[in-house]
Design an enzyme around this catalytic site. Sequence first.
Site, PDB file in Angstrom:
ATOM      1  CB  SER A 102      -1.448  10.518  -3.700  1.00 30.69           C
ATOM      2  OG  SER A 102      -2.118  11.663  -3.183  1.00 30.69           O
ATOM      3  CB  VAL A 119      -1.535   3.649  -4.675  1.00 32.63           C
ATOM      4  CG1 VAL A 119      -1.753   2.501  -5.661  1.00 32.63           C
ATOM      5  CG2 VAL A 119      -2.142   4.935  -5.224  1.00 32.63           C
ATOM      6  CG  ASP A 176       6.325  -6.195  -4.823  1.00 31.20           C
ATOM      7  OD1 ASP A 176       5.398  -6.764  -5.417  1.00 31.20           O
ATOM      8  OD2 ASP A 176       6.265  -5.854  -3.622  1.00 31.20           O
ATOM      9  CG  ASP A 230      12.109  -7.193  -2.753  1.00 30.12           C
ATOM     10  OD1 ASP A 230      11.308  -7.270  -1.809  1.00 30.12           O
ATOM     11  OD2 ASP A 230      12.049  -6.326  -3.642  1.00 30.12           O
TER      12      ASP A 230
END
Length: 544
Positions: free
Chosen positions: A249, A253, A100, A98
Site C-alpha cells: 500500500s 502511494v 527527495d 538525490d
Amino acid sequence: MATAAAAARGAGARAVAALRSGCRTAARGRSRAGPARSLCTAPGTAPDMKRYLWERYREAKRSTAELVPSIMSNLLNPDAIFSNNEMSLSDIEIYGFDYDYTLVFYSRHLHTLIFNAARDLLINEHRYPAEIRKYEYDPNFAIRGLHYDVQRAVLMKIDAFHYIQLGTVYRGLSVVPDEEVIEMYEGSHVPLEQMSDFYGKSSHGNTMKQFMDIFSLPEMTLLSCVNEYFLKNNIDYEPVHLYKDVKDSIRDVHTKGIMYRAIEADVEKYICYPEQTRAVLAKLADHGKKMFLITNSPSSFVDKGMRYIVGKDWRDLFDVVIVQAEKPNFFNDKRRPFRKVNEKGVLLWDKIYKLQKGQIYKQGNLYEFLKLTGWRGSKVLYFGDHIYSDLADLTLKHGWRTGAIIPELRSELRIMNTEQYIQTMTWLQTLTGLLEQMQVHRDAESQLVLQEWKKERKEMREMTKGSFNTQFGSLFRTDQNPTYFLRRLSRFADIYMASLSCLLSYDVSHTFYPRRTPLQHELPAWSDRPPATRLPLLQEAQVK
C-alpha cells in the site's frame, strides 16, 4: 556531535578524581590527628560504609554541578558538517544529488498524506476493516533506523552490536515488557542471520526489516496502528501478510502517482526551504563545479519541484539528470540502458551515445554512466538521505565520496544543547564512574546503596531517551552504545549533515577532519586515572 556527551564523560572523570584526591587528603589529616576514623578509609562497620558511600555521592554531585557552566559555553552547532573520514572539498570537481529529502525538503503534511492514502488502500483494495480509518498519523511515534520483526510483528531499536534496547520494543502501539522480549529472543541479542540484509530488507531468510528511508516513517506508524487494531479486537491474523499488505500500500502511494499528484497540485504546501537549495546550487555553479541528479522519482514530478525551487531553467545547472533510476539497482545492474525523456515526458527509443546537458534520462546504470561521462572516483561527491540505496554501493564499490543528509540531526543537536540535557548527561556519566569505582564494596549495606544509584541511573537514561522520542529515543544512540543506524552511517558516509544548506558555511576548498576519539583501550578505567590527567581529558572533550 558527541561534544556534550564527551564533555560529560570528562566531567565524570574529573568528579571521580576529586573524590580520590579528597580521600588522600583525609588520610593525611588522619595520620596527623591520630586514630580517628576517616570517611575515606574502608570502614569496618556497615553504618560507616553507608555513610562513606553517600558522602562520596554528594561530593561527586557538587563537583559535577561546578563543571556544567564550562560545558554550556561550548555548545554544538546544528548547522555544522560532521566527518567520518577525512575529505577535502578542493579535491571535489563533481557534485551529485538525490532529489527527495536531499535537494527538496517536505513539510509534515506529506507524511500525513502518505499515511492516509496507504490506510485507505488497505481498506479499499486489501479489504481491511473500515474501522482502521479512525487511526491518524502521529509524527512523534517512530524514528528512522528501527527494525521490524516481520514474523513477530514487533518494532524495535537495535544497537551497533545487534542488541535490542529494552523498553523500545513495540507491538502495535504498546511497549512489550522486557521479560517478554528476553523470552522471545532468548536474551536481547539478534543473531546475524535474523538481521535485515545489506539493503535493510527482510529477504532470503532474514526476518528483520530495517526502515532507513524518511518516507518509511508513515509506514512504521501504519503497521503499528493496524497491529494495534487487530490485537485490541482479538482478531487472529498472519503478521507476514499484514507486513506485505502495508508495504504494498505504501509502495502504491508512490507508484500510482497519488503522492506525486498531490505535491504537484500544491507545491507550496509540501515543499520547504526552496531558497536554501537554490543558494547551494548557485554557489557550486559560481565556482565552476559540475553537478548531476540521480533520483528514483519520475520526470514530471522532479521538473515541477525544481521549477519551484530554482526556476524554469533549472536543468541548465546540471550536467546530467537521471530520473526513475531504481536505486540501488542503478549502481549494480549493468544491463539497463539509458532512455531519453522528451519535453512531454515521452520515452524515446534512440540509442544513447552521450549524456547531454539540459536533457533528462531514465533508468540506465552507473557503469554506463561512468563510461559516458568519464567521471571517476574520489573527484565525485554524492549526497543522499538513504544510507543504503544512495550511498553504500558508491563508497564500497566505486570509490565515490559520499555525504548523508540527516534532517533529524538538527533537532537532536538542539536538544543536546539544552541545560537540562547537559546537566543530566554530566551527572549520568559521573554516577556511572562512581558505580564502577565503588562496586568493590560487596557488603549488604553497600550493595543497597549501589542499587539505589543504579535505579537513579536507569531513571536518568529513560529521561534522556524521552528527550528525543518518548518511545524510541535518539536516532544515534541506545542507552550507551551507538545505534545500528549510526554504525551504518559511519561506514557509508564520509560526511553527514542536517541539510545541504550546511554547505553554505564552508569554503569550496574546506577540508573536513574527523575527530580522533579515544578507543576504549586508550583510556584507563575511571578508578585508575590519576587526578592530573582528568582535567586535560575534560578540556579535550569540550573542544571536540
